[in-house]
Scaffold this motif. Structure first.
Motif, short mmCIF file in Angstrom:
data_model
loop_
_atom_site.label_atom_id
_atom_site.label_comp_id
_atom_site.label_asym_id
_atom_site.label_seq_id
_atom_site.Cartn_x
_atom_site.Cartn_y
_atom_site.Cartn_z
N LYS A 94 9.09 -1.47 -5.37
CA LYS A 94 9.82 -2.38 -4.49
C LYS A 94 10.98 -3.10 -5.18
O LYS A 94 11.99 -3.40 -4.54
N GLN A 95 10.85 -3.39 -6.48
CA GLN A 95 11.84 -4.26 -7.12
C GLN A 95 12.27 -3.80 -8.51
O GLN A 95 12.96 -4.54 -9.20
N SER A 96 11.88 -2.62 -8.92
CA SER A 96 12.08 -2.23 -10.31
C SER A 96 13.03 -1.06 -10.48
O SER A 96 13.35 -0.34 -9.53
N ILE A 97 13.48 -0.89 -11.72
CA ILE A 97 14.43 0.15 -12.10
C ILE A 97 13.89 0.89 -13.31
O ILE A 97 13.40 0.26 -14.26
N ALA A 98 13.97 2.21 -13.30
CA ALA A 98 13.68 3.02 -14.48
C ALA A 98 15.00 3.59 -14.97
O ALA A 98 15.67 4.34 -14.24
N ILE A 114 16.35 -0.26 -23.59
CA ILE A 114 15.94 -0.90 -22.34
C ILE A 114 15.49 0.21 -21.41
O ILE A 114 16.29 1.00 -20.92
N THR A 115 14.18 0.30 -21.18
CA THR A 115 13.63 1.44 -20.44
C THR A 115 13.38 1.14 -18.97
O THR A 115 13.39 2.05 -18.14
N ALA A 116 13.15 -0.13 -18.65
CA ALA A 116 12.85 -0.48 -17.26
C ALA A 116 13.18 -1.95 -17.03
O ALA A 116 13.36 -2.72 -17.99
N ALA A 117 13.27 -2.33 -15.78
CA ALA A 117 13.55 -3.72 -15.43
C ALA A 117 12.98 -4.01 -14.05
O ALA A 117 12.81 -3.10 -13.23
N THR A 118 12.68 -5.26 -13.81
CA THR A 118 12.22 -5.71 -12.49
C THR A 118 13.06 -6.90 -12.06
O THR A 118 13.17 -7.89 -12.80
N VAL A 119 13.67 -6.79 -10.90
CA VAL A 119 14.49 -7.87 -10.34
C VAL A 119 13.58 -8.82 -9.57
O VAL A 119 12.84 -8.39 -8.68
N LYS A 179 7.22 -3.81 -35.91
CA LYS A 179 5.97 -4.56 -35.84
C LYS A 179 5.46 -4.54 -34.40
O LYS A 179 4.26 -4.67 -34.16
N TRP A 180 6.40 -4.46 -33.47
CA TRP A 180 6.10 -4.19 -32.06
C TRP A 180 6.94 -2.99 -31.64
O TRP A 180 8.05 -2.80 -32.12
N ARG A 181 6.41 -2.19 -30.73
CA ARG A 181 7.17 -1.06 -30.19
C ARG A 181 7.54 -1.26 -28.74
O ARG A 181 8.50 -0.66 -28.26
N ARG A 182 6.78 -2.08 -28.03
CA ARG A 182 7.04 -2.29 -26.61
C ARG A 182 6.92 -3.77 -26.28
O ARG A 182 5.88 -4.38 -26.51
N VAL A 183 7.98 -4.33 -25.75
CA VAL A 183 8.01 -5.75 -25.38
C VAL A 183 8.56 -5.88 -23.96
O VAL A 183 9.52 -5.21 -23.60
N LEU A 184 7.94 -6.76 -23.19
CA LEU A 184 8.46 -7.12 -21.87
C LEU A 184 8.95 -8.55 -21.94
O LEU A 184 8.17 -9.46 -22.25
N LEU A 185 10.24 -8.75 -21.68
CA LEU A 185 10.84 -10.08 -21.71
C LEU A 185 11.13 -10.52 -20.29
O LEU A 185 11.86 -9.84 -19.56
N ILE A 186 10.55 -11.65 -19.89
CA ILE A 186 10.71 -12.16 -18.53
C ILE A 186 11.50 -13.47 -18.59
O ILE A 186 11.01 -14.49 -19.09
N VAL A 239 12.85 -7.36 -18.31
CA VAL A 239 13.36 -6.13 -18.92
C VAL A 239 12.35 -5.65 -19.94
O VAL A 239 11.75 -6.44 -20.67
N ALA A 240 12.15 -4.34 -19.97
CA ALA A 240 11.24 -3.72 -20.94
C ALA A 240 12.07 -3.13 -22.07
O ALA A 240 13.02 -2.38 -21.84
#
Length: 334
Positions: A7-11, A183-188, A299-306, A330-331
């Motif tokens: 509904k609100q995301s982008i790949a 930047i692999t994905a995002a949610t608006v 030290k991290w490979r995947r982070v989600l920043l909101i 954003v991922a």
């Protein structure tokens, strides 16, 4: 291939790369937990300028220029600059961009502006509208207090639920190719308003928006919270962070092991910031310093920043309106 998911995301198919970052902070931030992750710490909140607002403009201009320089580029290599701040009509940003002479899109998402900039910058690059974008966000404690609450000269006592607006600016360069987290994905996000009217209670006001966006991100991407090494919100502070954890427990998810709020990471307890940090620069300086370096060092490979934003104004507060809030995600992945 369709890039919108759920509904609100982008790949993102081309997965733009954050190739460099830079930040600058005030002296109080330089005394906090993350001092070693800041590129420049000012000696005072004017830094040779005649006003706090001028100081904020100079911070943003410095951060953008430094991010571009660290990426071994010239300002002329930047296709677009996406940036914003907290002041009326983005005045700090407008004066900062005046001398950079690049195509510019001003953004206002309150304290979600940095993530909104990353999201839209990635859209521009993934859509092949440009190869290189600079993004930035800034805030200044004294300038923001003067606009939204009371001039600092009055010495008005702050309630315990209040947060301290970060003095600083963070910037990043996003490119179609290069080294760094993708930047692999995002949610608006969408507006959330639960009726809170106290402008000091920003953490409580914004927490539902953060939960709504993270929950939608999970539904759209089919990525459970454990997919990410860390999930960060922008500036909820201690009160908002607690609410996020409680609201997710009601959904049957415990995210405590890999969740943190940038607003809880900047100031030490003895600095008397009350409920923590806030402001556009909260997530901007934490991302452009600590988070980015942890990703580069794997030290991290995947982070989600909101990014979280309280979208009230002095006018809406004086007219006794409630506080609409927003959160974007954003991922970032190595």
């Amino acid at each position: 291939m369709k890039k919108k998911i759920g509904k609100q995301s982008i790949a993102f198919l081309k997965q733009p790369v954050v190739t460099s970052t830079a930040n600058i902070v005030g002296p109080m931030e330089g005394e906090g937990y993350l001092a070693e992750h800041f590129d420049r710490i000012m000696k005072d909140n004017l830094d040779g300028n005649q006003s706090w607002e001028q100081c904020e403009s100079s911070m943003m201009e410095w951060a953008i220029s430094q991010a571009v320089k660290k990426d071994n580029r010239q300002m002329a290599d930047i296709d677009y600059v996406l940036a914003g701040d907290l002041l009326n009509q983005l005045m700090s940003t407008h004066f900062a961009l005046r001398g950079l002479e690049r195509p510019f899109l001003g953004l206002y998402g309150a304290c979600s502006t940095l993530v909104e900039s990353l999201l839209l910058g990635a859209v521009l690059i993934d859509g092949e509208f440009g190869d290189t974008v600079a993004v930035a966000a800034s805030s200044h404690h004294d300038a923001s207090e003067r606009q939204y609450r009371f001039p600092t000269e009055l010495g008005v006592q702050r309630p315990p639920i209040a947060q301290w607006t970060v003095t600083g600016a963070g910037a990043a360069v996003i490119a179609a190719a290069g080294n760094g987290p993708r930047i692999t994905a995002a949610t608006v996000g969408k507006i959330n308003d639960l009726g809170i009217k106290d402008p000091n209670a920003m953490g409580a006001a914004m927490a539902p928006a953060a939960v709504d966006t993270l929950w939608q991100h999970i539904q759209d991407t089919k990525r459970q919270p454990a997919y990410y090494d860390m999930i960060f919100t922008g500036d909820l502070g201690s009160i908002g962070k607690t609410l996020v954890l409680e609201l997710f427990k009601e959904k049957g998810l415990d995210i405590k092991s890999n969740y943190e709020d940038c607003g809880c990471m900047i100031y030490r307890d003895e600095q008397d910031a009350h409920a923590g940090a806030s402001g556009c620069a909260s997530s901007a300086v934490v991302f452009s310093g600590y988070i980015y370096r942890q990703l580069l060092e794997r030290k991290w490979r995947r982070v989600l920043l909101i990014g979280t934003g309280s979208l009230h104004s002095t006018t809406s507060y004086q007219q006794k309106e409630s506080i609409p809030c927003i959160a974007h995600a954003v991922a970032l992945e190595m």
